[in-house]
Write an enzyme that holds these catalytic residues in place. Sequence first.
Site, PDB file in Angstrom:
ATOM      1  N   SER A   1       0.828  -1.193   0.000  1.00  0.00           N
ATOM      2  CA  SER A   1       0.000   0.000   0.000  1.00  0.00           C
ATOM      3  C   SER A   1       0.874   1.258   0.000  1.00  0.00           C
ATOM      4  O   SER A   1       1.740   1.423  -0.858  1.00  0.00           O
ATOM      5  CB  SER A   1      -0.958  -0.046   1.194  1.00  0.00           C
ATOM      6  OG  SER A   1      -2.019   0.873   1.038  1.00  0.00           O
TER       7      SER A   1
ATOM      8  N   ASP B   1      -6.064  -3.570  -2.308  1.00  0.00           N
ATOM      9  CA  ASP B   1      -5.042  -3.187  -1.336  1.00  0.00           C
ATOM     10  C   ASP B   1      -4.334  -4.398  -0.730  1.00  0.00           C
ATOM     11  O   ASP B   1      -4.973  -5.295  -0.176  1.00  0.00           O
ATOM     12  CB  ASP B   1      -5.732  -2.374  -0.234  1.00  0.00           C
ATOM     13  CG  ASP B   1      -4.799  -1.898   0.854  1.00  0.00           C
ATOM     14  OD1 ASP B   1      -3.576  -1.993   0.688  1.00  0.00           O
ATOM     15  OD2 ASP B   1      -5.313  -1.422   1.880  1.00  0.00           O
TER      16      ASP B   1
END
Length: 291
Positions: free
Chosen positions: A42, A167
């Site tokens: 991320s 993610d």
Amino acid sequence: MQINSNIGLVLEGGGMRGVFTSGVLDAFMKHDVFFRYIVGVSAGACNGLSYMSRQPRRAKISNIDMLAKYDYIGLRHLVTQGCILDPELLYNKFPYEIVPFDYDTYFANIRRGDVFEIVTTNCLTGRSEYLQERDGNSHRLNELARATSSLPYVCKIVDIDGQPMLDGGIADSIPIERAIATGHSKNVVICTRNKGWRDKGKDHKQPRFVYRNYPRLRVLLSRRLKFYNEQLDMVDRLEAENSILVIRPEKEIVVGRMEKDIRKLENLYEEGVALGNRFIKEHLSKLTAPY
């Protein structure tokens, strides 16, 4: 200065708390300290890209200065582009025009043997994937950055090589085990939470209408907080065993995942720089010594 190739660098995510990581990495670059293996998730992966391209302060400019100018976090982007972050600005205009990314240097480091893995979550399998771009495809590299940062519920699923990705922090927020599995018995871990912090929220079973085509993703989201807290326990245990060195904020975190307060962000960035400098002073000899 090259770090011992057996030592990996692990970069946690955390949204805008990632400005702490960008501060630490800027300190590393100031001292010419570079790891040969990096795995990031991320925001950690996005900040790590500028480290791999040897561009000090680029991540800081992108995360703080450009946020003040372009206001790229907000519900209007969710309505207009399907993501709470402005993807067109962040993954197209930023790297090619506004805050140009040095693709030549990045891929030159890859060709000479450096490894940069970006963690994504495969929505079909419910498992983490550790992806690289080694062939000079700048568009695919940008899409990997977009995928690892695409938060569930508020960002569109991203297609990577025909696979639906979100993610990376959903499946593997702190990829220490991946670093160890790739042969790095010692690791430096940059975390974006204070020592001892745990998420006090409760996991909830996801209703069937949420990601209805991805049942394994729903299961993963139903256990997300429990798994993250277990990873934080693992970080503390490995640190106590001297298997890893951890750099984490020492001041109480007041920056939220989608923080827009520039003063708070700048303070956290500066703390990252200070702790990165201190870490180099205290540990550099350990990182460069053969073992």
